[in-house]
Design an enzyme around this catalytic site. Structure first.
Site, PDB file in Angstrom:
ATOM      1  N   LYS A   1       0.828  -1.210   0.000  1.00 35.83           N
ATOM      2  CA  LYS A   1       0.000   0.000   0.000  1.00 35.83           C
ATOM      3  C   LYS A   1       0.859   1.255   0.000  1.00 35.83           C
ATOM      4  O   LYS A   1       0.612   2.206  -0.745  1.00 35.83           O
ATOM      5  CB  LYS A   1      -0.909  -0.008   1.221  1.00 35.83           C
ATOM      6  CG  LYS A   1      -1.575   1.338   1.544  1.00 35.83           C
ATOM      7  CD  LYS A   1      -2.237   1.303   2.898  1.00 35.83           C
ATOM      8  CE  LYS A   1      -2.829   2.649   3.283  1.00 35.83           C
ATOM      9  NZ  LYS A   1      -1.809   3.671   3.553  1.00 35.83           N
ATOM     10  N   ASN A   2       1.899   1.262   0.836  1.00 38.81           N
ATOM     11  CA  ASN A   2       2.717   2.460   0.978  1.00 38.81           C
ATOM     12  C   ASN A   2       3.683   2.676  -0.180  1.00 38.81           C
ATOM     13  O   ASN A   2       4.354   3.705  -0.248  1.00 38.81           O
ATOM     14  CB  ASN A   2       3.498   2.409   2.298  1.00 38.81           C
ATOM     15  CG  ASN A   2       2.587   2.505   3.503  1.00 38.81           C
ATOM     16  OD1 ASN A   2       1.483   3.023   3.422  1.00 38.81           O
ATOM     17  ND2 ASN A   2       3.036   1.981   4.631  1.00 38.81           N
TER      18      ASN A   2
ATOM     19  N   ARG B   1      -5.202  10.699   3.633  1.00 34.41           N
ATOM     20  CA  ARG B   1      -4.062  11.558   3.949  1.00 34.41           C
ATOM     21  C   ARG B   1      -2.943  11.436   2.923  1.00 34.41           C
ATOM     22  O   ARG B   1      -2.316  12.426   2.549  1.00 34.41           O
ATOM     23  CB  ARG B   1      -3.496  11.181   5.326  1.00 34.41           C
ATOM     24  CG  ARG B   1      -4.346  11.584   6.504  1.00 34.41           C
ATOM     25  CD  ARG B   1      -3.758  11.031   7.785  1.00 34.41           C
ATOM     26  NE  ARG B   1      -4.586  11.363   8.940  1.00 34.41           N
ATOM     27  CZ  ARG B   1      -4.404  12.445   9.686  1.00 34.41           C
ATOM     28  NH1 ARG B   1      -3.444  13.287   9.401  1.00 34.41           N
ATOM     29  NH2 ARG B   1      -5.186  12.677  10.721  1.00 34.41           N
TER      30      ARG B   1
ATOM     31  N   CYS C   1      -7.152   8.725   8.304  1.00 37.49           N
ATOM     32  CA  CYS C   1      -7.156   8.200   9.674  1.00 37.49           C
ATOM     33  C   CYS C   1      -6.814   9.292  10.678  1.00 37.49           C
ATOM     34  O   CYS C   1      -5.992  10.168  10.405  1.00 37.49           O
ATOM     35  CB  CYS C   1      -6.128   7.066   9.820  1.00 37.49           C
ATOM     36  SG  CYS C   1      -6.682   5.477   9.219  1.00 37.49           S
TER      37      CYS C   1
ATOM     38  N   ARG D   1      -0.042  14.829  11.519  1.00 38.95           N
ATOM     39  CA  ARG D   1       0.762  14.744  10.294  1.00 38.95           C
ATOM     40  C   ARG D   1       0.909  16.106   9.626  1.00 38.95           C
ATOM     41  O   ARG D   1       0.486  16.305   8.482  1.00 38.95           O
ATOM     42  CB  ARG D   1       0.151  13.764   9.294  1.00 38.95           C
ATOM     43  CG  ARG D   1       0.104  12.330   9.754  1.00 38.95           C
ATOM     44  CD  ARG D   1      -0.114  11.391   8.590  1.00 38.95           C
ATOM     45  NE  ARG D   1      -0.563  10.093   9.032  1.00 38.95           N
ATOM     46  CZ  ARG D   1      -0.729   9.054   8.217  1.00 38.95           C
ATOM     47  NH1 ARG D   1      -0.491   9.163   6.947  1.00 38.95           N
ATOM     48  NH2 ARG D   1      -1.136   7.898   8.679  1.00 38.95           N
ATOM     49  N   PRO D   2       1.492  17.089  10.294  1.00 43.23           N
ATOM     50  CA  PRO D   2       1.621  18.402   9.676  1.00 43.23           C
ATOM     51  C   PRO D   2       2.434  18.325   8.391  1.00 43.23           C
ATOM     52  O   PRO D   2       3.400  17.561   8.308  1.00 43.23           O
ATOM     53  CB  PRO D   2       2.340  19.227  10.741  1.00 43.23           C
ATOM     54  CG  PRO D   2       3.028  18.224  11.607  1.00 43.23           C
ATOM     55  CD  PRO D   2       2.141  17.022  11.604  1.00 43.23           C
ATOM     56  N   ILE D   3       2.007  19.086   7.376  1.00 41.51           N
ATOM     57  CA  ILE D   3       2.711  19.027   6.094  1.00 41.51           C
ATOM     58  C   ILE D   3       3.647  20.222   5.916  1.00 41.51           C
ATOM     59  O   ILE D   3       4.071  20.509   4.803  1.00 41.51           O
ATOM     60  CB  ILE D   3       1.707  18.944   4.924  1.00 41.51           C
ATOM     61  CG1 ILE D   3       0.808  20.187   4.892  1.00 41.51           C
ATOM     62  CG2 ILE D   3       0.888  17.672   5.004  1.00 41.51           C
ATOM     63  CD1 ILE D   3       0.018  20.285   3.612  1.00 41.51           C
TER      64      ILE D   3
ATOM     65  N   ASP E   1       3.535   1.487  11.667  1.00 43.38           N
ATOM     66  CA  ASP E   1       2.404   0.762  11.078  1.00 43.38           C
ATOM     67  C   ASP E   1       2.247  -0.660  11.624  1.00 43.38           C
ATOM     68  O   ASP E   1       1.272  -1.340  11.306  1.00 43.38           O
ATOM     69  CB  ASP E   1       2.545   0.703   9.549  1.00 43.38           C
ATOM     70  CG  ASP E   1       2.065   1.973   8.872  1.00 43.38           C
ATOM     71  OD1 ASP E   1       1.555   2.865   9.573  1.00 43.38           O
ATOM     72  OD2 ASP E   1       2.202   2.082   7.642  1.00 43.38           O
TER      73      ASP E   1
ATOM     74  N   ILE F   1       6.064   8.419  16.453  1.00 40.85           N
ATOM     75  CA  ILE F   1       5.742   9.004  15.145  1.00 40.85           C
ATOM     76  C   ILE F   1       4.436   9.784  15.162  1.00 40.85           C
ATOM     77  O   ILE F   1       4.381  10.933  14.736  1.00 40.85           O
ATOM     78  CB  ILE F   1       5.670   7.905  14.061  1.00 40.85           C
ATOM     79  CG1 ILE F   1       6.944   7.036  14.093  1.00 40.85           C
ATOM     80  CG2 ILE F   1       5.488   8.526  12.682  1.00 40.85           C
ATOM     81  CD1 ILE F   1       8.225   7.762  13.783  1.00 40.85           C
TER      82      ILE F   1
ATOM     83  N   ARG G   1      -8.805  -0.192   3.810  1.00 42.03           N
ATOM     84  CA  ARG G   1      -7.930   0.766   3.136  1.00 42.03           C
ATOM     85  C   ARG G   1      -6.560   0.158   2.848  1.00 42.03           C
ATOM     86  O   ARG G   1      -5.877   0.586   1.920  1.00 42.03           O
ATOM     87  CB  ARG G   1      -7.738   2.022   3.995  1.00 42.03           C
ATOM     88  CG  ARG G   1      -8.943   2.935   4.087  1.00 42.03           C
ATOM     89  CD  ARG G   1      -8.594   4.203   4.856  1.00 42.03           C
ATOM     90  NE  ARG G   1      -7.330   4.749   4.404  1.00 42.03           N
ATOM     91  CZ  ARG G   1      -6.274   4.960   5.188  1.00 42.03           C
ATOM     92  NH1 ARG G   1      -6.333   4.688   6.474  1.00 42.03           N
ATOM     93  NH2 ARG G   1      -5.163   5.447   4.683  1.00 42.03           N
TER      94      ARG G   1
END
Length: 422
Positions: A22-23, A92, A116, A121-123, A305, A327, A398
Site C-alpha cells: 500500500k505504501n 491523507r 485516519c 501529520r503536519p505538512i 504501522d 511518530i 484501506r
C-alpha cells in the site's frame, strides 16, 4: 457499512502470497502524472486506497484501467489542475499528488489532507521543501495553492525524516533544473521502489534507502512497466496472526531486509523465522514472551504501522511490555478497544503505555479506530473462545486486500456482514 464477526480458537497457518505494498503503490500512482504517457504497474493490491487514488487520477484527466493486479495509467492529457477536496479529505496519503502535479504543471491546488485520525501529520515539512525548490505557495481556507514560475534544484535538509515529504520532494525535483540534494531523507523501502519506478521512466534519482538522496533533474519522462514490492506490513500482520494462534506460516515473495525490523521483534517474543529462496517460514513459540520495549521509529527502526498489531500480540504474552510511539501522537486509540476485550493496558503518558499479558482475552463488540488499530482487533479476536464483533472495518479495507478471505484461507472463522442500522 460492514463489520467482521470473528469466532476465535482456530490456528492461522498455511502458505501465503502477498501482493504489492500500500505504501509503495500510492506514490508510484502519483508519479505516473509525470510521464505524459502510459505506465503499466503490476502486483497492485486490491484495496480501497488504490480505488481512491484512481478517482483522483481520473478527476484530473488520466485514463485508468485496473484489472486483476495490473494498473494501466495514461497521463498524456491532464486537463484539470485542481484536486477535488472530497478525495483528499478521505485519504491523507493523497498529499503526495502535490509534488507530482507541480512537477508537471505550472499551478496546482489541493486541500489539506484527511484520512485516519492517528495524528496531525503536519505538512509544513512538505511545503518548506517545495518552497526551497522555487515553488510559491499560498494557503487559505484549508487549501494549498502552488505556483511554479521556475523550479530549480536545491539543497534541502528535512527537519524530520518524513516519508511523505521525502516522496513529495523527489516527485517535484525530478523535472527541476539542476541537482536537488535531500538530507535526513526517510529510508523506507517504499521510497526505494519509487526511485526504481522513476528511474525506469528516465529520471536520475540515487540514494533512496539512505538518509541522503540526490536528484539530477531531467527535461522529460516516459512510460514504464513496473512491479510493486511486497507489502511488509501486511506480511507482518499475518505473521502475528499465526503467532497468536500457535500456527506455522510460510510466506512467498518477501524481501528479507524489508522484513527484518519486524522479524527481529518476533524473535524476541520467541518465534523462529527462516528466510528461504521462496520467502519466509515462521514457527511460533510454545509460550509467547513479552518484549521489554517496543519503540517505533523511522526505518530501519520498528515501523509505526506495526505497533498496534504487535501490541495485540503482547496482550497475551508472558510478562510486561512497554510501548513508546514516537511518530504519531494519537496512535494508541486501539488500546481502549483492546481493554474492552480484557487486555491489561496502562497509559504512562500520551505516547507511552505498559501492556501486561493476560491468560486470555474475551469476546466483545469493538470498533476499528484506524487502519492498523482495526487489524489489531481482528488479531486479538482470533484468540478468543467466543464471538467478537468489529465495526467500522472500512478503515481496515484501506490497507488489506480481502483481509477476511485471506484469514479464512489460513483457517480463521471470520465473516464480513452488512451492519444493520439501529
Amino acid at each position: 457499512m460492514y463489520k467482521y464477526i470473528v469466532r476465535g480458537g482456530n490456528k492461522i497457518e498455511g502458505r501465503l502470497s502477498i501482493r504489492g505494498a500500500k505504501n509503495a503503490i500510492l506514490p508510484i500512482m502519483a508519479a505516473t502524472i509525470l510521464s505524459e504517457s502510459t505506465s503499466i504497474i503490476h502486483n497492485v493490491p486490491n484495496i480501497s486506497d488504490v480505488y481512491m487514488m484512481i478517482k483522483i487520477l481520473e478527476s484530473i484527466g488520466c485514463k485508468v484501467d485496473y484489472n486483476d493486479d495490473t494498473l494501466v495509467v495514461d497521463s498524456s492529457n491532464i486537463n484539470c489542475k485542481e484536486i477535488e477536496e472530497e478525495y483528499v479529505r478521505k485519504m491523507r496519503s493523497s498529499i503526495i499528488i502535490m509534488g507530482a502535479m507541480i512537477g508537471r504543471l505550472d499551478y496546482t491546488k489541493i486541500s489539506h489532507p484527511g484520512g485516519c485520525a492517528i495524528g496531525s501529520r503536519p505538512i509544513d515539512i512538505h511545503l518548506k521543501a517545495l518552497k526551497e525548490l522555487g515553488i510559491r505557495i499560498e494557503e487559505e481556507s484549508g487549501f494549498i495553492k502552488c505556483y511554479k514560475d521556475k523550479m530549480v534544484g536545491a539543497t534541502i535538509k528535512l527537519e524530520f525524516p518524513s516519508v511523505g515529504a521525502t516522496e513529495n520532494t523527489i516527485l517535484a525535483a525530478v523535472l527541476a533544473k539542476g541537482t536537488t540534494k535531500i538530507y535526513n531523507a526517510a529510508r523506507e523501502p517504499e521510497i526505494e521502489d519509487l526511485q526504481n519506478f522513476l528511474n525506469a521512466m528516465g529520471a536520475k534519482v540515487k540514494g533512496a534507502g539512505t538518509n541522503y538522496i540526490e536528484i539530477d533533474g531531467v527535461e522529460k519522462l516516459h512510460g514504464v512497466e513496473h512491479s510493486v514490492i511486497p507489502d511488509r506490513i501486511a506480511v507482518g500482520t499475518y505473521m502475528i496472526a499465526s503467532v497468536m494462534t500457535g500456527g506455522r506460516l510460510e510466506v512467498d515473495r518477501v524481501i528479507a531486509s524489508h522484513m527484518e525490523p519486524i522479524s527481529d521483534k518476533l524473535r524476541s517474543a520467541g518465534c523462529e523465522i527462516e528466510y528461504t529462496k521462496e520467502g519466509l517460514k515462521l514457527k511460533p513459540p510454545k509460550i509467547i514472551q513479552a518484549i521489554d520495549l517496543v519503540r517505533t521509529s523511522p526505518h530501519p527502526g520498528f515501523p509505526t504501522d506495526m505497533q498496534a498489531q504487535i501490541m495485540a500480540l503482547m496482550t497475551v504474552a508472558n510478562g510486561t511490555s512497554v510501548f513508546h510511539e514516537t511518530i504519531f501522537e494519537n496512535r494508541f486509540m486501539h488500546c481502549a478497544e483492546l481493554i474492552k476485550m480484557g487486555a491489561s493496558i496502562k497509559y504512562i503518558t500520551e505516547n507511552i503505555c505498559m501492556v501486561k499479558g493476560v491468560d486470555k482475552l474475551y469476546s466483545a463488540s469493538v470498533r476499528s479506530t484506524d487502519l492498523r488499530g482495526g487489524a489489531s482487533l481482528v488479531l486479538a479476536a482470533l484468540t478468543v473462545n467466543g464471538e467478537t464483533e468489529i465495526s467500522d472495518i472500512f478503515h481496515v479495507e484501506r490497507g488489506y486486500e480481502d483481509f477476511e478471505n485471506v484469514l479464512r484461507g489460513l483457517g480463521a472463522d471470520i465473516n464480513k456482514i452488512e451492519e444493520i442500522e439501529k
